[in-house]
Motif scaffolding. Structure first.
Motif, PDB file in Angstrom:
ATOM      1  N   GLU A  50      20.144  42.982  25.164  1.00 52.29           N
ATOM      2  CA  GLU A  50      19.955  43.080  26.621  1.00 52.29           C
ATOM      3  C   GLU A  50      19.340  41.791  27.170  1.00 52.29           C
ATOM      4  OE1 GLU A  50      19.069  47.888  26.776  1.00 52.29           O
ATOM      5  OE2 GLU A  50      17.465  46.503  26.320  1.00 52.29           O
ATOM      6  N   LEU A  51      18.392  41.226  26.441  1.00 55.29           N
ATOM      7  CA  LEU A  51      17.742  39.993  26.901  1.00 55.29           C
ATOM      8  C   LEU A  51      18.739  38.827  26.888  1.00 55.29           C
ATOM      9  CD1 LEU A  51      14.288  40.456  25.122  1.00 55.29           C
ATOM     10  CD2 LEU A  51      14.692  40.502  27.590  1.00 55.29           C
ATOM     11  N   SER A  52      19.625  38.788  25.888  1.00 51.82           N
ATOM     12  CA  SER A  52      20.663  37.735  25.847  1.00 51.82           C
ATOM     13  C   SER A  52      21.558  37.861  27.068  1.00 51.82           C
ATOM     14  CB  SER A  52      21.550  37.870  24.607  1.00 51.82           C
ATOM     15  OG  SER A  52      20.792  37.890  23.453  1.00 51.82           O
ATOM     16  N   ARG A  53      21.937  39.086  27.371  1.00 49.75           N
ATOM     17  CA  ARG A  53      22.825  39.301  28.531  1.00 49.75           C
ATOM     18  C   ARG A  53      22.125  38.888  29.825  1.00 49.75           C
ATOM     19  NH1 ARG A  53      25.226  44.825  26.373  1.00 49.75           N
ATOM     20  NH2 ARG A  53      27.215  44.056  25.633  1.00 49.75           N
ATOM     21  N   THR A  58      21.516  35.439  34.705  1.00 49.23           N
ATOM     22  CA  THR A  58      20.535  35.204  35.770  1.00 49.23           C
ATOM     23  C   THR A  58      20.893  34.011  36.664  1.00 49.23           C
ATOM     24  OG1 THR A  58      18.206  34.822  36.259  1.00 49.23           O
ATOM     25  CG2 THR A  58      19.044  33.756  34.289  1.00 49.23           C
ATOM     26  N   ASP A  59      20.541  34.113  37.949  1.00 53.01           N
ATOM     27  CA  ASP A  59      20.726  32.946  38.814  1.00 53.01           C
ATOM     28  C   ASP A  59      19.381  32.267  39.103  1.00 53.01           C
ATOM     29  OD1 ASP A  59      19.651  34.812  40.450  1.00 53.01           O
ATOM     30  OD2 ASP A  59      21.359  34.953  41.839  1.00 53.01           O
ATOM     31  N   ALA A  60      18.366  32.611  38.333  1.00 53.80           N
ATOM     32  CA  ALA A  60      17.063  31.928  38.477  1.00 53.80           C
ATOM     33  C   ALA A  60      17.191  30.475  37.992  1.00 53.80           C
ATOM     34  CB  ALA A  60      16.015  32.666  37.647  1.00 53.80           C
ATOM     35  N   ASP A  61      16.265  29.619  38.425  1.00 49.91           N
ATOM     36  CA  ASP A  61      16.272  28.226  37.937  1.00 49.91           C
ATOM     37  C   ASP A  61      15.506  28.103  36.629  1.00 49.91           C
ATOM     38  OD1 ASP A  61      17.656  27.240  40.175  1.00 49.91           O
ATOM     39  OD2 ASP A  61      15.796  27.323  41.357  1.00 49.91           O
ATOM     40  N   VAL A  62      14.552  29.018  36.432  1.00 51.04           N
ATOM     41  CA  VAL A  62      13.675  28.950  35.247  1.00 51.04           C
ATOM     42  C   VAL A  62      13.677  30.313  34.561  1.00 51.04           C
ATOM     43  CG1 VAL A  62      11.270  28.656  34.478  1.00 51.04           C
ATOM     44  CG2 VAL A  62      12.164  27.224  36.339  1.00 51.04           C
ATOM     45  N   ILE A  63      13.807  30.291  33.239  1.00 52.97           N
ATOM     46  CA  ILE A  63      13.632  31.529  32.461  1.00 52.97           C
ATOM     47  C   ILE A  63      12.329  31.380  31.683  1.00 52.97           C
ATOM     48  CG2 ILE A  63      14.548  33.005  30.620  1.00 52.97           C
ATOM     49  CD1 ILE A  63      17.372  31.948  31.318  1.00 52.97           C
ATOM     50  N   ALA A  64      11.353  32.238  31.976  1.00 52.06           N
ATOM     51  CA  ALA A  64      10.121  32.264  31.169  1.00 52.06           C
ATOM     52  C   ALA A  64      10.313  33.389  30.162  1.00 52.06           C
ATOM     53  CB  ALA A  64       8.910  32.518  32.053  1.00 52.06           C
ATOM     54  N   PHE A  65      10.444  33.020  28.895  1.00 49.90           N
ATOM     55  CA  PHE A  65      10.823  33.990  27.879  1.00 49.90           C
ATOM     56  C   PHE A  65       9.605  34.460  27.093  1.00 49.90           C
ATOM     57  CE2 PHE A  65      14.959  35.477  26.255  1.00 49.90           C
ATOM     58  CZ  PHE A  65      14.443  36.485  25.471  1.00 49.90           C
ATOM     59  N   CYS A  66       9.211  35.701  27.319  1.00 53.76           N
ATOM     60  CA  CYS A  66       8.109  36.277  26.545  1.00 53.76           C
ATOM     61  C   CYS A  66       8.725  37.007  25.359  1.00 53.76           C
ATOM     62  CB  CYS A  66       7.282  37.222  27.415  1.00 53.76           C
ATOM     63  SG  CYS A  66       6.519  36.368  28.793  1.00 53.76           S
ATOM     64  N   GLY A  67       8.831  36.268  24.288  1.00 56.10           N
ATOM     65  CA  GLY A  67       9.456  36.771  23.066  1.00 56.10           C
ATOM     66  C   GLY A  67       9.219  35.722  22.003  1.00 56.10           C
ATOM     67  N   VAL A  68      10.137  35.603  21.054  1.00 54.94           N
ATOM     68  CA  VAL A  68       9.965  34.574  20.018  1.00 54.94           C
ATOM     69  C   VAL A  68      11.010  33.469  20.186  1.00 54.94           C
ATOM     70  CG1 VAL A  68       8.703  35.995  18.357  1.00 54.94           C
ATOM     71  CG2 VAL A  68      11.200  36.031  18.358  1.00 54.94           C
ATOM     72  N   PHE A  70      13.597  32.199  18.554  1.00 51.25           N
ATOM     73  CA  PHE A  70      15.059  32.349  18.470  1.00 51.25           C
ATOM     74  C   PHE A  70      15.602  33.031  19.729  1.00 51.25           C
ATOM     75  CE2 PHE A  70      13.954  36.510  16.518  1.00 51.25           C
ATOM     76  CZ  PHE A  70      14.842  37.349  17.169  1.00 51.25           C
ATOM     77  N   MET A  71      14.800  33.857  20.388  1.00 52.03           N
ATOM     78  CA  MET A  71      15.244  34.527  21.614  1.00 52.03           C
ATOM     79  C   MET A  71      15.313  33.527  22.772  1.00 52.03           C
ATOM     80  SD  MET A  71      13.030  38.035  21.445  1.00 52.03           S
ATOM     81  CE  MET A  71      13.393  39.276  20.209  1.00 52.03           C
ATOM     82  N   ALA A  72      14.286  32.680  22.884  1.00 50.03           N
ATOM     83  CA  ALA A  72      14.276  31.674  23.951  1.00 50.03           C
ATOM     84  C   ALA A  72      15.405  30.666  23.721  1.00 50.03           C
ATOM     85  CB  ALA A  72      12.920  30.977  23.989  1.00 50.03           C
ATOM     86  N   GLU A  73      15.674  30.326  22.458  1.00 52.71           N
ATOM     87  CA  GLU A  73      16.787  29.405  22.163  1.00 52.71           C
ATOM     88  C   GLU A  73      18.120  30.045  22.533  1.00 52.71           C
ATOM     89  OE1 GLU A  73      14.789  26.686  18.630  1.00 52.71           O
ATOM     90  OE2 GLU A  73      16.348  28.109  18.090  1.00 52.71           O
ATOM     91  N   THR A  74      18.236  31.342  22.272  1.00 50.59           N
ATOM     92  CA  THR A  74      19.476  32.040  22.650  1.00 50.59           C
ATOM     93  C   THR A  74      19.677  31.948  24.164  1.00 50.59           C
ATOM     94  OG1 THR A  74      19.295  33.537  20.775  1.00 50.59           O
ATOM     95  CG2 THR A  74      20.636  34.302  22.611  1.00 50.59           C
ATOM     96  N   ALA A  75      18.589  32.125  24.915  1.00 52.77           N
ATOM     97  CA  ALA A  75      18.670  32.012  26.378  1.00 52.77           C
ATOM     98  C   ALA A  75      19.159  30.616  26.781  1.00 52.77           C
ATOM     99  CB  ALA A  75      17.309  32.311  27.000  1.00 52.77           C
ATOM    100  N   LYS A  76      18.643  29.592  26.117  1.00 50.88           N
ATOM    101  CA  LYS A  76      19.029  28.209  26.452  1.00 50.88           C
ATOM    102  C   LYS A  76      20.493  27.938  26.060  1.00 50.88           C
ATOM    103  CE  LYS A  76      18.159  24.004  27.872  1.00 50.88           C
ATOM    104  NZ  LYS A  76      17.888  23.744  29.301  1.00 50.88           N
TER     105      LYS A  76
END
Ligand code: 13P
Ligand code: SF4
Length: 328
Positions: A50-53, A58-68, A70-76
């Motif tokens: 769900e977090l990957s999706r 998202t149309d935000a300019d910044v994603i602040a990822f509260c996780g670990v 590999f999750m933040a890298e997946t977002a990037k």
């Protein structure tokens, strides 16, 4: 290197984070294993799929990822044009650590007739070396789409791989990684707890070893376990996964009782993920204020890793809550 909180005493962190979220046009995403205050301030709380999706949409300019990490890298990987910050860059994962890319590449090279079906809990480099990524909520659906005669390497979680292998009677070559958190549950203590609460079902994450999963009434991802908690007809539930998810259960179903499965010393606190726990409100505030620490990925590596992630998103589509590992 992680920014250490300077003296922030006197600051209303909640209000400051709210202000910065608007100023930065930021979205705060949080995993269920985060501290309750981070779950409460997030725009969205979810499991890995769900977090990957959310990160991809998202149309935000910044994603602040509260996780670990590999999750933040997946977002990037999925949203390269966004700034992605992780409150503490040291928030790693024992599964990722168990699978160095050079060793994984050599293992793949030694088995050229196998495809690599890889759990999302791995580095970007390992994603780039893989054919299809899975999460615990999409693994079952994805595995069923792979022809029966196709040989498979499954890494890095041998317990998730072993669970899938047993459930589908499908042999797979398993990478020997484990989650240190789920590995720490004690079968003896779990059975003692069950004896005290004989009518309470047990819900377990498939990262648990077989001696825990075998006692579970339900096996599934974090979102699957949360859904089970909402729908099961019991007033008490024993939860064999990282205990911070109990916060969401208490919010959603305040009249039920949730008991964290114990570790070897009988104290469920030893099952708190030390990596997830590194993120705090102070560090989230600093990450939004400074837009650091920031996730950066080499463009060719990102494109290579995106292939296996895109396959996951395609093959898993429409599966959250339906194609979960679910019933045993
Ligand atoms: P899910 O939330 O996808 O079940 O993953 C659990 C986990 O281990 C995250 O690190
Ligand atoms: Fe990794 Fe386990 Fe922590 Fe999840 S709970 S981040 S799998 S160490």
């Amino acid at each position: 290197m992680t920014a250490m909180p300077a003296n922030l005493s006197g600051l209303d962190l909640r209000a400051e984070i709210e202000r910065l979220r608007k100023e930065r046009n930021a979205v705060i995403l949080a995993h269920y294993y985060q501290r309750p205050e981070l779950q409460d301030i997030a725009d969205f709380v979810g499991d890995s799929l769900e977090l990957s999706r959310k990160a991809a949409e998202t149309d935000a300019d910044v994603i602040a990822f509260c996780g670990v990490k590999f999750m933040a890298e997946t977002a990037k990987i999925l949203s390269p044009e966004k700034i992605v910050v992780l409150p503490d860059m040291e928030a790693g994962c024992s599964l990722e650590d168990s699978c160095p890319p050079e060793k994984f590449a050599a293992f793949r090279a030694a088995h050229p007739d196998h495809i690599a079906l890889t759990y999302i809990n791995c580095s970007t480099e390992v994603k780039a070396l893989s054919d299809i990524i899975v999460t615990s909520s999409s693994a079952e659906t994805i595995l069923q789409q792979i022809p029966a005669d196709q040989k498979i390497i499954f890494g890095p979680d041998r317990h998730l791989g072993g669970y899938l292998s047993r459930k589908f009677g499908r042999e797979m070559l398993l990478w020997p990684g484990v989650c240190i958190v789920h590995e720490a549950f004690s079968e003896t203590e779990l059975l003692k707890l069950k004896a005290q609460h004989p009518t309470a079902p047990i819900a377990a994450h498939p990262e648990c070893p077989p001696h825990i999963v075998d006692h579970a009434d339900y096996v599934g991802s974090t979102s699957g376990i949360l859904n089970y908690a909402k729908t099961v007809e019991a007033d008490t539930l024993i939860v064999a996964t990282e205990p911070h998810i109990i916060h969401q259960m208490q919010l959603a179903i305040p009249n039920k009782t949730f008991i964290g499965a114990p570790g070897a010393d009988g104290n469920c606190n030893c099952n708190i993920c030390p990596y997830m726990a590194l993120n705090t409100m102070e560090k989230l505030y600093i990450a939004l204020r400074d837009l650091e620490p920031r996730v950066e990925i080499d463009e060719q590596l990102r494109l290579d890793a995106k292939r296996s992630l895109d396959r996951m998103l395609d093959m898993a589509s429409g599966t959250v809550g339906k194609g979960d590992l679910g019933s045993r």
